[in-house]
Design an enzyme around this catalytic site. Structure first.
Site, PDB file in Angstrom:
ATOM      1  N   HIS A  80      27.816  36.834  32.417  1.00  9.28           N
ATOM      2  CA  HIS A  80      26.296  36.907  32.861  1.00  9.28           C
ATOM      3  C   HIS A  80      25.505  36.046  33.857  1.00  9.28           C
ATOM      4  O   HIS A  80      24.427  35.898  34.063  1.00  9.28           O
ATOM      5  CB  HIS A  80      25.450  36.988  31.583  1.00  9.28           C
ATOM      6  CG  HIS A  80      25.438  38.203  30.721  1.00  9.28           C
ATOM      7  ND1 HIS A  80      24.896  39.531  31.001  1.00  9.28           N
ATOM      8  CD2 HIS A  80      26.444  38.474  29.719  1.00  9.28           C
ATOM      9  CE1 HIS A  80      25.285  40.466  30.082  1.00  9.28           C
ATOM     10  NE2 HIS A  80      26.177  39.819  29.294  1.00  9.28           N
ATOM     11  N   LYS A 118       9.377  35.703  33.167  1.00  8.60           N
ATOM     12  CA  LYS A 118      10.700  35.547  32.933  1.00  8.60           C
ATOM     13  C   LYS A 118      10.822  34.219  32.260  1.00  8.60           C
ATOM     14  O   LYS A 118       9.940  33.382  32.412  1.00  8.60           O
ATOM     15  CB  LYS A 118      11.537  35.702  34.101  1.00  8.60           C
ATOM     16  CG  LYS A 118      11.184  35.098  35.309  1.00  8.60           C
ATOM     17  CD  LYS A 118      11.788  35.581  36.646  1.00  8.60           C
ATOM     18  CE  LYS A 118      11.513  36.975  37.323  1.00  8.60           C
ATOM     19  NZ  LYS A 118      12.418  37.782  37.112  1.00  8.60           N
ATOM     20  N   ARG A 119      12.273  33.706  31.828  1.00  2.00           N
ATOM     21  CA  ARG A 119      12.273  32.314  31.409  1.00  2.00           C
ATOM     22  C   ARG A 119      12.000  31.592  32.616  1.00  2.00           C
ATOM     23  O   ARG A 119      12.303  31.637  33.854  1.00  2.00           O
ATOM     24  CB  ARG A 119      13.747  32.121  31.126  1.00  2.00           C
ATOM     25  CG  ARG A 119      13.939  32.857  29.611  1.00  2.00           C
ATOM     26  CD  ARG A 119      13.343  32.057  28.608  1.00  2.00           C
ATOM     27  NE  ARG A 119      13.651  30.635  28.427  1.00  2.00           N
ATOM     28  CZ  ARG A 119      14.396  30.407  27.099  1.00  2.00           C
ATOM     29  NH1 ARG A 119      14.542  31.449  26.271  1.00  2.00           N
ATOM     30  NH2 ARG A 119      14.662  29.179  26.967  1.00  2.00           N
ATOM     31  N   LYS A 177      14.875  30.458  39.295  1.00  2.00           N
ATOM     32  CA  LYS A 177      13.887  31.632  39.429  1.00  2.00           C
ATOM     33  C   LYS A 177      12.822  31.204  40.167  1.00  2.00           C
ATOM     34  O   LYS A 177      11.793  32.161  40.534  1.00  2.00           O
ATOM     35  CB  LYS A 177      13.573  31.941  37.850  1.00  2.00           C
ATOM     36  CG  LYS A 177      14.807  32.467  37.130  1.00  2.00           C
ATOM     37  CD  LYS A 177      14.324  32.804  35.660  1.00  2.00           C
ATOM     38  CE  LYS A 177      15.530  33.138  34.737  1.00  2.00           C
ATOM     39  NZ  LYS A 177      16.013  34.676  34.713  1.00  2.00           N
ATOM     40  N   THR A 194      16.679  41.950  34.749  1.00  2.00           N
ATOM     41  CA  THR A 194      16.396  43.454  34.313  1.00  2.00           C
ATOM     42  C   THR A 194      15.089  43.709  34.187  1.00  2.00           C
ATOM     43  O   THR A 194      14.778  45.146  34.054  1.00  2.00           O
ATOM     44  CB  THR A 194      17.111  43.394  32.657  1.00  2.00           C
ATOM     45  OG1 THR A 194      16.615  42.471  31.939  1.00  2.00           O
ATOM     46  CG2 THR A 194      18.495  43.647  32.792  1.00  2.00           C
ATOM     47  N   LYS A 231      12.521  47.318  34.933  1.00  4.34           N
ATOM     48  CA  LYS A 231      11.396  47.864  34.045  1.00  4.34           C
ATOM     49  C   LYS A 231      10.228  48.054  34.682  1.00  4.34           C
ATOM     50  O   LYS A 231       9.357  48.933  34.491  1.00  4.34           O
ATOM     51  CB  LYS A 231      10.971  46.905  32.955  1.00  4.34           C
ATOM     52  CG  LYS A 231      12.367  46.652  31.977  1.00  4.34           C
ATOM     53  CD  LYS A 231      12.081  45.651  31.027  1.00  4.34           C
ATOM     54  CE  LYS A 231      13.475  45.293  30.407  1.00  4.34           C
ATOM     55  NZ  LYS A 231      13.227  43.844  29.665  1.00  4.34           N
TER      56      LYS A 231
HETATM   57  C1  NBG Z   1      21.386  36.603  32.028  1.00  2.00           C
HETATM   58  C2  NBG Z   1      21.196  36.671  33.643  1.00  2.00           C
HETATM   59  C3  NBG Z   1      20.207  37.531  33.948  1.00  2.00           C
HETATM   60  C4  NBG Z   1      20.734  38.955  33.623  1.00  2.00           C
HETATM   61  C5  NBG Z   1      21.032  39.120  31.911  1.00  2.00           C
HETATM   62  C6  NBG Z   1      21.474  39.987  31.638  1.00  2.00           C
HETATM   63  C7  NBG Z   1      22.322  34.798  30.877  1.00  2.00           C
HETATM   64  C8  NBG Z   1      23.625  33.891  30.620  1.00  2.00           C
HETATM   65  N1  NBG Z   1      22.310  35.629  31.857  1.00  2.00           N
HETATM   66  O1  NBG Z   1      20.271  37.818  35.585  1.00  2.00           O
HETATM   67  O2  NBG Z   1      20.630  35.389  34.099  1.00  2.00           O
HETATM   68  O3  NBG Z   1      20.023  39.991  33.783  1.00  2.00           O
HETATM   69  O4  NBG Z   1      21.683  37.904  31.795  1.00  2.00           O
HETATM   70  O5  NBG Z   1      22.648  40.507  32.256  1.00  2.00           O
HETATM   71  O6  NBG Z   1      21.408  34.862  30.053  1.00  2.00           O
END
Ligand code: NBG
Length: 896
Positions: free
Chosen positions: A409, A601-602, A607, A712, A716
């Site tokens: 990920h 988002k975080r 980001k 993701t 949405k």
């Molecule tokens: C996160 C990514 C996102 C991705 C999500 C689901 C982790 C390690 N990765 O970009 O930063 O959408 O995983 O795949 O949290």
């Protein structure tokens, strides 16, 4: 019009309580096994009769079941129950119905000897359960009506539920969307995770700073889980490995140390419009009952109790790091607890088959590792097969490598998990031996393929030799898996060409792409009921919820002014709901006619929330300098941020402070009025995302190219008819392809140029490198316009004088240009609406149903198995329709 499947017709049945059944009788599989075996006909016939039908779903039955729970489950009187109690009673009533489907599903899969996919994840961010369950069971309208009569509004009760937040961000939420799709598409599956007592912290904002407060989400109980006192496994830590000779074979026995128990808690996950309901099985640590008896015996009562508490501590808290590795012993214990309990459970289920044939294991079991966090499962299964089931090493290894798959990920180096060899050796001594064995077998192959190529050997080795020896969990995962996948096209390409290049060269066929998706059930049907109703009406049914490609049919409606007006009206209603929520939670009044521009988002440097807020300052300065005439042409904007920073991530926390400081100044500047507002929405989570996303008109996904694996929420947002302002990164690349370049605002450095731009940045004087517009913004922060706060200056300095690693300076000018295009389009409401609609109706590719189907066909080789639905007529609505013919006959005999 309403063409919903009617598998749950309103047949009433009085509620019957069955009590006092022997403990081995309450699992449906056991019941059937008993029918087939030497069960005592007398016992089972009575139970069979008492459990022979389903709960009704007509109005009176629903009302009776709610009231029943008020009285008997909650033990409240009719004078003494609040809205929260109503929520609890309602949830129990819904839970009863879930359990019926859940039991049917388990029974059916068992009888069909189904191959199952086990999704192992340290995080599941499932969000609230009530509305989702009602929608998926097709009971939302029935319950709404039933409650109305009792004086309650269903939607108000939704807000009484806590939001289970057992995940950090995208990774955990993806796992939750996948479960919804697995259930909906009738795939036999299980989610395995941890039942943390504390989820991700609650974010409060005090004086503009993030303050973390613990999330004790179980405070008021949890009606959605089923505690399985009969499903628990022993987990060992520490100790030593003893070698014994057994019939000429050396065997390893792991002994000593501490043992604790992992106990299962099941949350039923219902599919949409299907009887299939799968389990999310979460493990909680408990003391083993024989725990430290010696302390009790020596009279050290308190020491013994302390030991017990230590056991419970293991699953007490979720680590709040997103995309960074923590490396703490407790975290390794959590990981091992999850994988050991899950693998023991999977092996137990496999061994219940009539003939024990280990070679059939991969035909019945597929395990998906959600990132490397559960990678020890590979080693644990080997340990079980070799040490306990006594298979030889090579056979065991064959079985393992045919059963596991791994999803990566992130390509961020700071997120790649590595565990120090000394820690593993201390905590899991036998596992370290097995890791060395795996590495030995693997490096032999490397040596064969690339003789004496030390570069290859050191890149591919599972063990990193430099400094303190470390185990590279990604390498372990790749070596132990059949397939490895990235989560968006660009991300998978990067895996193949950068971090996993050597592996890709060695095993090109191991690598696949599976672009992420999100469930339209929660993210459209639940979050945006008005848009869902518009789709139902125009398409003539709700089939789009299961087949998002049906939205293609709406292309021709974009030229219909009425359709566009309907869409605009829905957006307006969602904006109103949002304005109301913002007033309540942030005490800010938003101008409903302003452009709602959202980044949630975080908080992370990659980001680039920083770039967004720096632009907001730039915009503010422009407005300040504009004449009243010029101001009339300025598009009013409400810029809303949301997201948590990891508690130890100083730079991210400073960005939150900067956003709040800027908001303070701008929102209180009367000259600006409604032209610009800035809001930081505290405690971004799944349930407030369901309010935020449908109200957005523009959403920002502006990571430096090559850093965001997929994203993701971008999916949405488009599903809810929103335009994206983004970089060509993660899934934005595929969204761009899907919606068309004319319907998205793309800007910024592209991935192939990132390295060159970084090089340029490093070799250029800051005054030349940063554009004038940005230098002006820096100047205003320096001169204290947003408060005389050293920290704000430090943020600026971190990109001004250190490395601008995420290319804020490089991309800023292009970002301003894209923002101008946004304004230009917003001045044409109809054009804006049409483009937003194109985003919504071309989002079908990003349904997690598509993703799961690809995993099932291309990675898991898994077939759907639909659980038979109860017949519509009462006298036929007898459980056990899933039984084989002979079992039915047996059941009939027993009945009569
Ligand atoms: C996160 C990514 C996102 C991705 C999500 C689901 C982790 C390690 N990765 O970009 O930063 O959408 O995983 O795949 O949290």
């Amino acid at each position: 019009m309403d063409q919903k499947a009617t598998y749950r017709t309103s047949t009433r049945r009085s509620t019957v309580q069955v009590g006092g059944s022997p403990s081995n009788m309450y699992r449906p599989e056991y019941q059937v096994e008993q029918f087939g075996l030497q069960a005592s006909p007398r016992d089972t016939s009575k139970i069979w009769e008492l459990m022979d039908s389903y709960q009704g779903s007509d109005k009176l039955a629903l009302q009776q079941s709610i009231v029943h729970h008020v009285e008997y489950t909650l033990a409240r009187t009719r004078f003494d129950f609040s809205k929260f109690h109503s929520y609890q009673a309602l949830s129990h009533s819904v839970r009863d119905r879930l359990i019926e489907a859940f039991n049917d599903t388990n029974l059916h899969f068992h009888q069909m000897d189904a191959k199952r996919i086990y999704y192992l994840s340290l995080e599941f961010l499932i969000g609230r359960c009530l509305q989702n369950a009602l929608v998926n069971l097709d009971l939302e309208d029935d319950y709404r009506e039933a409650l109305m009569d009792l004086g309650y509004k269903l939607e108000e009760l939704y807000d009484e539920e806590v939001d289970p937040a057992l995940g950090n961000g995208g990774l955990g939420r993806l796992a939750a969307c996948f479960l919804d799709s697995l259930a909906t598409l009738n795939y036999p599956s299980f989610g395995y995770g941890i039942r943390y007592t504390y989820g991700i912290f609650k974010q409060l904002i005090k004086d503009g700073y993030q303050v973390e407060s613990p999330d004790f989400w179980l405070n008021h109980g949890n009606p959605w889980e089923i505690e399985r006192l009969d499903v628990q496994y022993q987990i060992r830590f520490y100790g030593f490995v003893k070698k014994v000779w057994d019939h000429g074979v050396e065997r390893s026995v792991w002994e000593g140390g501490e043992t604790i128990m992992a106990r299962a808690y099941d949350t039923p996950i219902p599919g949409y419009n299907t009887q299939n309901t799968i389990a999310l099985r979460l493990w909680k640590s408990h003391p083993a009952s024989e725990f430290d008896f010696s302390s009790f015996n020596t009279g050290d009562y308190f020491k013994a109790l302390e030991q017990r508490q230590k056991a419970e501590y293991i699953t007490s808290v979720l680590y709040p790091n997103d995309s960074t590795e923590a490396g703490k012993e407790l975290r390794l214990k959590q990981q091992y607890l999850l994988v050991s309990a899950s693998m023991q459970d999977i092996v137990r289920r496999f061994k219940r088959r009539k003939v024990l044939d280990w070679n059939a294991f991969p035909q019945k079991v597929a395990v998906q590792l959600n990132d490397t966090h559960p990678a020890l499962a590979i080693v644990e299964l080997l340990r079980i097969l070799i040490d306990i089931e006594q298979l030889d090493n090579m056979s065991a290894w064959q079985i393992v490598t045919k059963s596991f798959n791994y999803t990566n990920h992130t390509v961020l180096p700071e997120a790649l998990e590595k565990w120090g060899v000394p820690l593993i050796e201390k905590l899991l001594p036998r596992h370290l031996e097995i890791i060395y064995l795996i590495n030995f077998l693997f490096l032999e192959k490397v040596q064969q393929k690339y003789p004496n190529n030390w570069g290859k050997l050191s890149a591919l080795s599972i063990v990193e030799e430099e400094g303190t020896k470390k185990v590279r969990m990604a390498n372990l995962s790749i070596v132990g898996s059949k397939f490895v996948n990235g989560v968006a096209k660009i991300h998978t390409e990067l895996l193949k060409t950068t971090i996993f290049k050597e592996f890709f060269e060695m095993h090109p066929n191991k690598f696949q792409n599976k672009t992420n998706g999100v469930t339209p059930r929660r993210w459209v049907r639940c979050a945006n009921p008005a848009l869902a109703a518009l789709y139902d009406r125009v398409l003539g049914s709700d089939k789009w919820v299961l087949d998002m490609e049906q939205l293609k049919q709406l292309e021709s409606h974009v030229s219909d002014p009425q359709f566009v007006r309907d869409f605009q009206m829905i957006k307006m209603e969602n904006k109103e709901r949002f304005v109301h929520w913002i007033r309540k939670t942030c005490q800010v009044d938003l101008n409903i006619d302003s452009l709602f521009d959202i980044q949630v988002k975080r908080i992370h440097e990659y980001k680039r929330q920083l770039m967004n807020i720096l632009y907001v300052i730039y915009r503010y300065l422009i407005i300040k300098e504009s004449s009243p005439e010029e101001r009339k042409r300025i598009v009013p904007r409400s810029v809303c941020f949301g997201g948590k920073a990891a508690p130890g991530y100083v730079n991210a926390k400073r960005v939150i402070k900067l956003i709040n400081s800027v908001a303070d100044v701008i929102n209180n500047d009367h000259q600006i009025g409604d032209l610009l507002k800035v809001v930081f929405m505290p405690n971004y989570n799944v349930s407030n995302a369901q309010i935020i996303i449908p109200a957005a008109e523009l959403s920002q996904h502006i990571s430096t190219a090559g850093t965001e694996a997929s994203g993701t929420s971008n999916m949405k947002f488009i599903m809810n008819g929103c335009l994206i302002l983004g970089t060509l990164d993660g899934a934005n690349v595929e969204i761009d392809e899907a919606v068309g370049r004319e319907n998205i605002f793309i800007f910024g450095t592209q991935v192939e140029d990132v390295d060159n731009m970084k090089e340029k940045m490093r070799n250029t004087d800051p005054h030349e490198y940063f554009p004038q517009e940005l230098l002006k913004v820096f100047g205003e922060i320096d001169n204290g316009r947003f408060g005389h706060n050293e920290e704000l200056k430090w943020i600026v300095d971190s990109i001004r004088y250190k490395n601008d690693n995420y290319l804020v300076g490089q991309d800023f000018k292009d970002y301003i240009k894209a923002q101008q295009q946004v304004d230009d389009l917003y001045r044409q409401p109809n054009e804006w609406a049409k483009k937003s609609i194109y985003n919504a109706i071309r989002s079908y590719k990003f349904s997690s149903d598509r993703t799961i189907q690809e995993y099932a066909e291309e990675i898991w080789q898994l077939k759907p198995i639909k659980v038979p639905e109860p017949a519509a007529q009462k006298h036929e609505r007898v459980k056990g329709v899933a039984l084989s013919k002979s079992q039915q006959e047996m059941a009939e005999k027993i009945k009569h």
